[in-house]
Design an enzyme around this catalytic site. Structure first.
Site, short mmCIF file in Angstrom:
data_model
loop_
_atom_site.label_atom_id
_atom_site.label_comp_id
_atom_site.label_asym_id
_atom_site.label_seq_id
_atom_site.Cartn_x
_atom_site.Cartn_y
_atom_site.Cartn_z
N CYS A 76 0.82 -1.22 0.00
CA CYS A 76 0.00 0.00 0.00
C CYS A 76 0.85 1.26 0.00
O CYS A 76 0.52 2.24 -0.66
CB CYS A 76 -0.91 0.03 1.23
SG CYS A 76 -2.13 -1.28 1.26
N CYS A 219 10.68 6.27 33.85
CA CYS A 219 10.77 7.50 34.63
C CYS A 219 9.81 7.44 35.81
O CYS A 219 10.15 7.86 36.92
CB CYS A 219 10.38 8.69 33.75
SG CYS A 219 11.77 9.77 33.35
#
Lengths: 258, 157, 106
Positions: A76, A219
């Site tokens: 595609c 984090c």
């Protein structure tokens, strides 16, 4: 008349460009500028950068027919070097038809399940990381430019609130380190501004390539907060906020980080 | 009285001189002293009593590692080589890793340029030693000290 | 699929050393890690690496867990005839890998 004026002002404030930047463009710095010479050398070296292994794998997967539809991405999208150029700069993006915020990984997986009719990729799976790295790589050097207009706005505001809110046992907000104390030392390290422009990135600590969502989760673990599961909506929303906050910085994927 | 004093003074002077030399030795480059090889039993075992020459080899590692999981390392041996003795093998030893022999690089044919780069894992701050074995049995060596810190923030992923 | 990236200069002058760089995808599993369930992850290190130049062994390495994941090697080979550099490696679990690159000597 007054109501009209209020609407006009609200409209103007709603336009992305009118949002006040947290970090002005003049001080905006990629995480690589806070890294030591060895990490910098590794990132800029196309042969020695371990992340390139994933990019190369991604290229193979891009051209591999998959699923019941036996289509490859190339079927595609053709040559990724042209069709995907600039794509990563616009993600995360809100899909109006699906009323959902897609980060790059989610978009790739969506194509896989809906267009290729293949099984969904797991987050942080090798194949998904490889394809994400390959697609992001096509935007290397291009400045981040996400939209927070319209339906994306609600997600943006939620993420901004999350970013400014204290989390975890350490009771720290992202803003405390990355807005107020970037450039300062924390043990042996220098605190960065917390941008995601180099992701997916090869983190030496991971000994492998990982997504921005993984880095955000890490984090949160760092401040002893509960991590949302990989793929959680709030993580995609945070990615959007971070991309907006870093707009103008170039895509560096695959980055190398400590 | 004078005799006793001067004898004591001479003894004291000798003691101070000896101590001074010891103090000076502590400031010499660590890898120049063979006594440091005792720190690495695997290396001592490999040397089997032989003494390497601390010259001709350059071992480059950063003084401060970004992360112990991947530390850039470079070994270079100064030529020229042909027509004389060739480099046969280079052995890399770690002082602190659970596996002290990190790598052996082998050179089955004569090469003009002996230089090897890789990335090593270091389990904490330590000394790394490279020993070069020549075709005539002579050993050259070089060492490097690397500081490895832990991450400021833990990564639970 | 075994992944490796190799780089040699486009053309190399005869008789001179040229740089060879290779990056191999491999976890170099140390054997000291445990998974999320606490189970030890078996050691699996890319332990033997060999480089042949037109069939002749020119460089080899025995690696341990002391070499970082996704091992990177940079070394020099003296240019003789044009041809091929072949790389072969094997890890602790017996899986073999290989790569090759053309060498143009001028």
């Amino acid at each position: 008349m007054r109501r009209g004026l209020v609407v006009l002002v609200a409209f103007c404030a709603g336009v992305s460009g009118a949002q006040e930047r947290v970090l002005p463009l003049s001080v905006l710095r990629s995480g690589i500028t806070f890294a030591g010479p060895d990490v910098r050398a590794m990132q800029s070296d196309d042969v020695a950068n371990p992340g390139e292994l994933w990019v190369e794998r991604g290229e193979k997967l891009w051209n591999l027919p998959a699923g019941a539809a036996e289509r490859s991405c190339a079927s595609c999208h053709g040559d990724a070097r042209t069709s995907m150029r600039g794509a990563a700069t616009r993600y995360p993006a809100h899909d109006v038809a699906r009323d959902k915020l897609f980060d790059l990984e989610a978009r790739i997986d969506d194509c896989r399940t809906r267009r290729q009719q293949a099984s969904s990729y797991l987050r942080e799976s090798d194949d998904l990381l490889s394809l994400t790295a390959y697609v992001a790589y096509q935007s290397r050097g291009l400045p981040l430019a996400v939209s927070i207009d319209g339906p994306a706005r609600a997600a943006f505001e939620r993420a901004r609130a999350f970013y400014d809110q204290r989390h975890g046992q350490m009771n720290l907000a992202c803003a405390h380190c990355h807005d107020q104390n970037w450039g300062k030392r924390l043990l042996g390290e220098t605190i960065s501004q917390g941008h995601g422009n180099a992701f997916p990135a090869y983190r030496l600590e991971w000994q492998g390539l990982g997504s921005l969502q993984r880095r955000i989760r890490a984090c949160l673990f760092g401040v002893r907060a509960e991590m949302p599961p990989a793929g959680a909506a709030e993580l995609a929303e945070l990615e959007l906020f971070l991309a907006w906050r870093a707009q103008g910085l170039p895509v560096e994927a695959p980055g190398v980080r400590r | 009285m004078i005799g006793r004093g001067s004898r004591r003074l001479r003894a004291r002077r000798r003691l101070l001189q000896g101590g001074g030399a010891l103090a000076l030795a502590r400031w010499l480059p660590a890898y120049a002293a063979d006594r440091d090889l005792l720190d690495i039993p695997a290396l001592s075992a490999f040397l089997a009593g032989r003494s390497p020459r601390w010259e001709r080899v350059r071992l480059d590692l950063p003084q401060l590692a970004d992360n112990g999981q991947a530390v850039p390392m470079k070994i270079a041996v100064d030529g020229p080589f042909a027509p004389g003795p060739q480099v046969r093998t280079i052995h890399l030893f770690s002082q602190r890793n659970p596996v002290p022999e990190m790598a052996v690089f082998e050179f089955p044919v004569p090469l003009e340029r002996i230089e090897v780069e890789s990335r090593v894992r270091l389990a904490g701050t330590q000394r790394v030693v490279a020993v070069v074995a020549m075709s005539d049995g002579v050993l050259f060596a070089a060492g490097a000290d690397v500081i490895v810190t832990i991450d400021a923030c833990m990564d639970g992923t | 699929m075994p992944d490796a990236r190799v780089h040699v200069p486009g053309e190399v002058p005869r008789g001179k050393p040229f740089e060879v760089r290779i990056l191999i995808r491999h976890p170099m599993e140390t054997g000291y890690r445990t998974d999320d369930a606490g189970k030890p992850i078996a050691r699996n290190v890319l332990s033997t690496f060999a480089c042949r130049y037109n069939g002749e062994a020119v460089f080899s390495a025995r690696l341990s867990s002391g070499i970082a994941a996704n091992p990177y090697l940079r070394f020099f080979v003296t240019a003789r005839d044009s041809g091929q550099l072949t790389f072969e490696w094997i890890d602790d679990s017996g899986v073999r890998g290989g790569e090759r690159v053309a060498v143009t000597v001028v």
